[in-house]
Design a protein around this motif. Structure first.
Motif, PDB file in Angstrom:
ATOM      1  N   ASP A 182     -44.662 -31.922  41.277  1.00 60.62           N
ATOM      2  CA  ASP A 182     -44.360 -32.062  42.650  1.00 60.62           C
ATOM      3  C   ASP A 182     -45.866 -31.524  43.389  1.00 60.62           C
ATOM      4  O   ASP A 182     -46.513 -30.926  42.518  1.00 60.62           O
ATOM      5  N   LYS A 188     -46.645 -29.753  46.921  1.00 58.13           N
ATOM      6  CA  LYS A 188     -46.010 -29.336  47.951  1.00 58.13           C
ATOM      7  C   LYS A 188     -46.723 -29.379  49.365  1.00 58.13           C
ATOM      8  O   LYS A 188     -46.235 -29.558  50.183  1.00 58.13           O
ATOM      9  N   GLY A 195     -41.756 -30.787  52.321  1.00 57.54           N
ATOM     10  CA  GLY A 195     -40.701 -30.955  51.430  1.00 57.54           C
ATOM     11  C   GLY A 195     -41.198 -31.550  50.149  1.00 57.54           C
ATOM     12  O   GLY A 195     -40.444 -31.601  48.831  1.00 57.54           O
ATOM     13  N   TYR A 229     -32.200 -27.320  38.449  1.00 57.97           N
ATOM     14  CA  TYR A 229     -33.663 -27.455  38.510  1.00 57.97           C
ATOM     15  C   TYR A 229     -34.127 -26.199  38.501  1.00 57.97           C
ATOM     16  O   TYR A 229     -33.977 -25.433  39.215  1.00 57.97           O
ATOM     17  N   ASN A 252     -33.038 -24.907  41.839  1.00 57.55           N
ATOM     18  CA  ASN A 252     -32.056 -25.572  42.778  1.00 57.55           C
ATOM     19  C   ASN A 252     -31.019 -26.076  42.052  1.00 57.55           C
ATOM     20  O   ASN A 252     -30.924 -26.460  40.898  1.00 57.55           O
ATOM     21  N   ARG A 285     -29.497 -29.005  42.546  1.00 58.81           N
ATOM     22  CA  ARG A 285     -29.716 -30.318  42.789  1.00 58.81           C
ATOM     23  C   ARG A 285     -30.836 -31.282  42.312  1.00 58.81           C
ATOM     24  O   ARG A 285     -31.635 -30.506  41.973  1.00 58.81           O
ATOM     25  N   GLY A 327     -34.301 -32.696  42.476  1.00 56.04           N
ATOM     26  CA  GLY A 327     -35.470 -32.263  43.306  1.00 56.04           C
ATOM     27  C   GLY A 327     -36.008 -33.672  44.104  1.00 56.04           C
ATOM     28  O   GLY A 327     -35.801 -34.976  43.698  1.00 56.04           O
ATOM     29  N   ASP A 328     -36.549 -33.686  45.201  1.00 58.42           N
ATOM     30  CA  ASP A 328     -37.044 -34.713  46.250  1.00 58.42           C
ATOM     31  C   ASP A 328     -38.531 -34.346  46.424  1.00 58.42           C
ATOM     32  O   ASP A 328     -38.650 -33.440  47.005  1.00 58.42           O
ATOM     33  N   PRO A 329     -39.559 -35.103  45.840  1.00 56.34           N
ATOM     34  CA  PRO A 329     -39.546 -36.452  45.427  1.00 56.34           C
ATOM     35  C   PRO A 329     -39.685 -36.497  44.021  1.00 56.34           C
ATOM     36  O   PRO A 329     -39.830 -37.556  43.302  1.00 56.34           O
ATOM     37  N   GLU A 330     -39.311 -35.386  43.232  1.00 58.15           N
ATOM     38  CA  GLU A 330     -39.319 -35.605  41.643  1.00 58.15           C
ATOM     39  C   GLU A 330     -38.514 -36.655  41.015  1.00 58.15           C
ATOM     40  O   GLU A 330     -38.890 -37.259  40.244  1.00 58.15           O
TER      41      GLU A 330
HETATM   42  N1  GLY Z   1     -39.457 -30.990  45.692  1.00 61.31           N
HETATM   43  C1  GLY Z   1     -38.857 -29.702  45.505  1.00 61.31           C
HETATM   44  C2  GLY Z   1     -37.377 -29.804  45.770  1.00 61.31           C
HETATM   45  O1  GLY Z   1     -36.861 -30.817  45.911  1.00 61.31           O
HETATM   46  O2  GLY Z   1     -37.046 -28.684  46.339  1.00 61.31           O
END
Ligand code: GLY
Ligand code: AMP
Length: 430
Positions: free
Chosen positions: A212, A214, A226, A269, A285, A287, A289-292
């Motif tokens: 990512d 950040k 994010g 994650y 995490n 869940r 990842g966003d944007p992974e």
């Molecule tokens: N890209 C970092 C996250 O989803 O926490």
């Protein structure tokens, strides 16, 4: 099968897009979803944290599998409630979600199971926390215990910065209950990478690693967001490094959860720092990842639904091995000027029509349809994904598309993937 995806960001759009490719998926619902997802899914106007209404909907619409995108509903116990009602859900229960929802829990868990992470101490009051900071080297990292939408971590360069931040947490209660405890940990150096796995609590399957970006500005400068873009895979994670990550991080994490009697069916994650003394966990995490996710899922050849069903039914050990495409994928975020601070919404977006390049897709994060026009509706607005035989070509494809998409105040980083590209240029990757 009928699928319900909970959440409204680019990650959820990518999940819907990938699941739609499965022959077994009959219909995808999103709650609440976003305007971009409407083209491929039916959006239902229920907020992601309205657990009772979501369970009612899943039950009355005969949903076969619910997938939870964001962390808040997981931390609030959405999976517990779905299980209580015998509804199938992909995502951990409240106990497992603590890996993300409590940094104190996560650090103590890692300590107990000898999972490499930065040395740390936990504090619940200003005096002791500041006292501790007087005797340590800087920079140091201060993290509030609870969920803070990525804003609860500060790298303090000196005692003055640390004290001010600790005062905001303990005296001004800037983070409310999330800041009742803090973790103060040593600052790690190296490449930061994301490794996601799917697990049923017994076995696991790693997804391709990703990276990512950040910070808001090029060269990783400015405040954290994010996430401004991601690449998949990551050259630094050679087979040898991945073996270390499995042996020292992923396997002990699963074994630890089992020892603690914490069931876990979903994604773990691991945010990792590849340090000189090996990979260390920065955070977990619970869940995707966003944007992974927007860069990782396009690389997956296998049917995502099959994998998720195997996870939810606890038979991942019998599922087919994940099959991946060769080459690279990247996702570059187009954000509104001012993000992660204040920004305008309602800006008309042009150029979204006729983007039909092979191996490319535009995921929506913060958009709305207004009188049949696309307009901006968030800080992160769109994520342009492109795939190709190598990272350089994938990036070129994505940036060609990014240029065609316009709105007032559109901002994107032009250097996504720079760390891997730099290493490739130097020719010293494995
Ligand atoms: N890209 C970092 C996250 O989803 O926490
Ligand atoms: P976290 O939410 O714990 O991942 O922290 C957010 C970001 O802060 C991470 O993605 C890292 O870039 C940075 N960070 C967190 N912990 C450390 C650490 N111990 N050393 C250096 N950077 C860190």
């Amino acid at each position: 099968m009928k699928i319900l995806i909970i959440g409204s960001g680019g990650r959820e759009h990518a999940l819907a897009w990938k699941l739609k490719q499965s022959k077994k998926v009959q219909k995808v619902y999103c709650a609440p979803g976003n305007a971009g997802m409407m083209r491929i899914a039916k959006c239902v106007n229920i907020q992601a944290t309205d657990i009772a209404s979501l369970a009612d909907f899943a039950s009355s619409s005969n949903i076969n599998l619910t997938i939870v995108g964001p962390e808040q509903p997981l931390a609030m116990g959405i999976a517990d409630e779905f299980k209580r009602r015998r509804l199938k859900v992909f995502g951990p229960e409240k106990l497992g979600a603590q890996l993300e929802s409590s940094k104190v829990f996560a650090k103590q868990f890692m300590q107990k199971y000898h999972i490499p992470t930065a040395a740390f101490k936990v504090f619940d009051n200003l005096t002791e926390a500041v006292g501790f900071c007087k005797g340590i080297d800087f920079p140091t990292v201060i993290k509030v215990d609870g969920l803070a939408a990525g804003k609860g971590v500060m790298i303090a360069r000196n005692l003055d910065e640390a004290s001010r931040y600790l005062e905001q947490i303990f005296t001004q209660k800037k983070f409310g209950e999330a800041g009742i405890q803090v973790v103060i940990e040593s600052c790690l150096e190296g490449q930061e990478v994301s490794v996601m796995i799917v697990t049923d609590g017994k076995s696991y399957a790693p997804l391709l690693p990703s990276q990512d970006h950040k910070q808001i500005f090029e060269g990783d400068k400015g405040p954290n967001t994010g996430g401004m873009g991601a690449i998949c895979p990551v050259d630094f994670i050679t087979e040898r490094v991945m073996d270390q990550i499995k042996q020292f991080v992923l396997e002990p994490t699963i074994a630890g959860l089992r020892k603690e009697n914490i069931p876990y069916r979903g994604v773990i994650y691991a945010g990792l720092m590849l340090t000189e003394s090996g990979p260390k966990v920065l955070e977990y995490n619970c869940r995707f990842g966003d944007p992974e996710t927007q860069a990782v899922l396009p690389m997956l050849k296998s049917d995502l639904l099959e994998v998720m069903r195997a996870v939810v039914d606890g038979r991942l050990d019998k599922a087919r091995k994940l099959d991946w495409r060769k080459g690279s994928a990247t996702c570059v975020i187009i954000a509104s000027k001012g993000y992660p601070g204040k920004y305008k919404t309602g800006q008309r977006i042009t150029g979204l029509q006729n983007i039909r390049e092979d191996g490319a897709y535009v995921f929506h994060s913060g958009t709305r349809k207004d009188n049949n026009q696309w307009v901006t509706a968030g800080g992160r607005v769109l994520g342009v994904m492109g795939m190709s035989g190598n990272l350089k070509d994938a990036l070129a494809k994505v940036y060609r598309i990014v240029k065609r998409i316009r709105f007032d105040g559109a901002y994107h980083r032009r250097d996504i993937g720079f760390r891997v590209l730099d290493t490739q240029k130097k020719g010293n990757h494995a």
